[in-house]
Scaffold this active site. Structure first.
Site, short mmCIF file in Angstrom:
data_model
loop_
_atom_site.label_atom_id
_atom_site.label_comp_id
_atom_site.label_asym_id
_atom_site.label_seq_id
_atom_site.Cartn_x
_atom_site.Cartn_y
_atom_site.Cartn_z
N TYR A 124 7.42 -5.07 3.82
CA TYR A 124 7.16 -3.85 3.06
C TYR A 124 8.49 -3.16 2.69
O TYR A 124 9.57 -3.70 2.92
CB TYR A 124 6.17 -2.96 3.83
CG TYR A 124 4.83 -3.67 3.95
CD1 TYR A 124 4.03 -3.88 2.82
CD2 TYR A 124 4.41 -4.22 5.16
CE1 TYR A 124 2.84 -4.58 2.90
CE2 TYR A 124 3.21 -4.92 5.25
CZ TYR A 124 2.43 -5.10 4.11
OH TYR A 124 1.25 -5.81 4.18
N ARG A 174 9.34 0.05 13.47
CA ARG A 174 8.89 -1.33 13.69
C ARG A 174 9.72 -2.30 12.85
O ARG A 174 9.87 -2.08 11.64
CB ARG A 174 7.41 -1.46 13.31
CG ARG A 174 6.79 -2.76 13.77
CD ARG A 174 5.29 -2.78 13.55
NE ARG A 174 4.64 -3.46 14.66
CZ ARG A 174 3.58 -4.26 14.53
NH1 ARG A 174 3.01 -4.46 13.37
NH2 ARG A 174 3.05 -4.86 15.59
N GLN A 192 1.49 5.24 11.70
CA GLN A 192 2.49 4.35 11.10
C GLN A 192 2.65 4.67 9.62
O GLN A 192 1.67 4.67 8.85
CB GLN A 192 2.10 2.87 11.24
CG GLN A 192 3.26 1.97 10.80
CD GLN A 192 2.94 0.50 10.72
OE1 GLN A 192 1.99 0.11 10.05
NE2 GLN A 192 3.73 -0.32 11.38
N GLY A 211 -2.57 -6.25 19.03
CA GLY A 211 -3.32 -6.03 17.80
C GLY A 211 -4.76 -6.48 17.89
O GLY A 211 -5.66 -5.71 18.24
N ARG A 212 -4.98 -7.77 17.59
CA ARG A 212 -6.37 -8.24 17.47
C ARG A 212 -7.20 -8.05 18.72
O ARG A 212 -8.39 -7.69 18.62
CB ARG A 212 -6.37 -9.68 16.97
CG ARG A 212 -6.00 -9.76 15.48
CD ARG A 212 -5.53 -11.12 15.06
NE ARG A 212 -4.27 -11.46 15.72
CZ ARG A 212 -3.60 -12.58 15.51
NH1 ARG A 212 -4.08 -13.47 14.66
NH2 ARG A 212 -2.45 -12.80 16.13
C1 LIG Z 1 -6.26 -6.86 10.50
C2 LIG Z 1 -4.78 -6.68 10.72
C3 LIG Z 1 -4.14 -5.61 10.12
C4 LIG Z 1 -2.77 -5.38 10.35
N1 LIG Z 1 -2.18 -4.27 9.81
C5 LIG Z 1 -0.89 -3.96 10.13
C6 LIG Z 1 -0.31 -2.73 9.71
O1 LIG Z 1 -0.93 -1.89 9.05
N2 LIG Z 1 0.98 -2.51 10.06
C7 LIG Z 1 1.70 -3.40 10.81
O2 LIG Z 1 2.86 -3.13 11.12
N3 LIG Z 1 1.15 -4.56 11.24
C8 LIG Z 1 -0.12 -4.84 10.95
N4 LIG Z 1 -0.69 -5.99 11.44
C9 LIG Z 1 0.05 -6.83 12.41
C10 LIG Z 1 -0.30 -6.43 13.84
O3 LIG Z 1 0.18 -5.13 14.16
C11 LIG Z 1 0.26 -7.44 14.87
O4 LIG Z 1 1.66 -7.50 14.70
C12 LIG Z 1 -0.34 -8.82 14.70
O5 LIG Z 1 -1.75 -8.74 14.62
C13 LIG Z 1 0.04 -9.77 15.89
O6 LIG Z 1 -0.37 -9.21 17.12
P1 LIG Z 1 -1.73 -9.67 17.88
O7 LIG Z 1 -1.63 -11.15 18.11
O8 LIG Z 1 -1.73 -8.87 19.14
O9 LIG Z 1 -2.86 -9.34 16.95
C14 LIG Z 1 -2.04 -6.28 11.18
C15 LIG Z 1 -2.70 -7.37 11.74
C16 LIG Z 1 -4.04 -7.58 11.53
C17 LIG Z 1 -4.73 -8.74 12.22
#
Ligand SMILES: Cc1cc2nc3c(=O)[nH]c(=O)nc-3n(C[C@H](O)[C@H](O)[C@H](O)COP(=O)(O)O)c2cc1C
Length: 360
Positions: free
Chosen positions: A186, A233, A106, A318-319
């Protein structure tokens, strides 16, 4: 809570193609910033192990990685700027491929979501000279965002070229493709959002104008590595990082033009029941990846329903992936999940990074 195993014919377990990317399943790993790269942005031994563990995702989307020094907002984020960065990513790509995975990097230029301690002292750049409200994590604790300067019109091709150069580095490293981060407040989002973009040149004002820079970045990146290896994205209306947006029609304008370019996929952050999902689907003939975007937790059965109902072709998680390296196995078997530990999300070492247990 233990769940029933997935049927082998579950839509989540079917292969899917996104341009030149061939994913073995539809459970992709969402991009996650972890602030554990070396200080110069080079992925290290721990990063290699972390991504190797998660190679079972349909596609592993990497942590947001800066395409230029001024595009770095936080400490220890990965980059695709130097030869050393490229060599680090080559090791990650090799590890993911050795375990049968697909890796996308990314590209995240933070724009005004930055502090000068992370940009090497350079003034952050944005669509605007207005500083974001709020604070950012730095090596000396929370600090107000540094005031940005508005990019001059004639600087924009150079910024687009930085994305293209970073994409070339990714490909030279063996990474399968890149994802342009145009979400979550961003740089690219700062151009799209009518509440932030206050430009009076051809890149501000109408939806067409606000989408222009993002389209140009996508075109430059596609010219560099092939459109079929470039995803994007977007997070329509997401107020994260001091974004205000009253006119989200800009996303239909944008995606319509990206469809002409033939990008590999669109990655949309929105709850499955948000009308924006259907609106984007209507103007995007290609592969659509859906992430809940923090609105609700990513759950297996909701993810399966979203793909079964044709809302999306794949989901990004993500998480749950952060805490479960073998998430696809666990979801397939209906096994219990490890809980993510927010205290170790950003920065640190192996704890909370490479030490989440697998089933086997
Ligand atoms: C620790 C952390 C770091 C993240 N870093 C990014 C990132 O670098 N780029 C991005 O587009 N989203 C980032 N996100 C957002 C996640 O990609 C995702 O959209 C968000 O966690 C919700 O999805 P989930 O409920 O499956 O975690 C981050 C989220 C978390 C929790």
């Amino acid at each position: 809570m233990t769940q029933k195993p997935l049927n082998p014919d579950s839509p989540l377990l079917q292969p899917v193609t996104a341009g030149a990317l061939h994913a073995a399943n539809r459970v992709w790993m969402a991009p996650l910033t972890r602030n554990r790269a070396d200080a110069d942005g080079t992925p290290n031994d721990l990063s290699v192990e972390y991504y190797r563990q998660r190679a079972g995702a349909g596609v592993v989307i990497s942590e947001g990685s800066q395409p230029s020094a001024v595009g770095q907002g936080y400490p220890n984020t990965a980059g695709l700027v130097t030869d050393a960065n490229e060599a680090g990513w080559a090791r990650v790509a090799e590890a993911v491929h050795a375990d049968g995975g697909v890796l996308v990097a990314q590209l995240m230029h933070v724009g005004r979501i930055a502090h000068t301690s992370a940009t090497g002292g350079a003034t952050p750049v944005s669509s605007t000279a207005v500083a974001a409200q709020g604070e950012i994590f730095t090596t000396s604790g929370q600090q107000p965002f540094s005031a940005p300067r508005a990019l001059e019109t004639d600087e924009l091709p150079g910024v687009a070229a930085e994305y293209a150069d970073a994409a070339r580095r990714a490909r030279r490293a063996g990474v399968d493709g890149v994802e342009l981060h145009a979400a979550n407040g961003y740089l690219l989002h700062q151009f799209l959002a009518d509440g932030v973009n206050d430009r009076t040149d051809a890149y501000g004002g109408s939806a067409e104008n606000r989408a222009r820079f993002v389209v140009e970045v996508a075109r430059a990146t596609a010219d560099a590595i092939g459109a079929d290896r470039v995803g994007i994205r977007i997070s329509p209306g997401n107020p994260f990082n001091d974004i205000t947006e009253s006119d989200v029609s800009v996303y239909e304008t944008l995606v319509t033009q990206l469809a002409d370019l033939g990008l590999a996929y669109v990655h949309l952050l929105a709850p499955a029941d948000d009308p924006v999902v259907g609106k984007i689907r209507a103007v995007w003939p290609g592969t659509l990846v859906l992430n809940t975007g923090f609105g609700v937790d990513s759950e297996r059965d909701d993810a399966e329903r979203a793909v079964a109902d044709g809302l999306a072709d794949a989901v990004a998680v993500g998480r749950p992936f952060l805490a479960n390296p073998d998430l696809v196995v666990r979801w397939t078997e209906g096994a219990d999940l490890n809980e993510p530990d927010p205290d170790t999300f950003y920065g640190g070492g192996a704890e909370g990074y490479t030490d989440y247990p697998t089933l086997r």
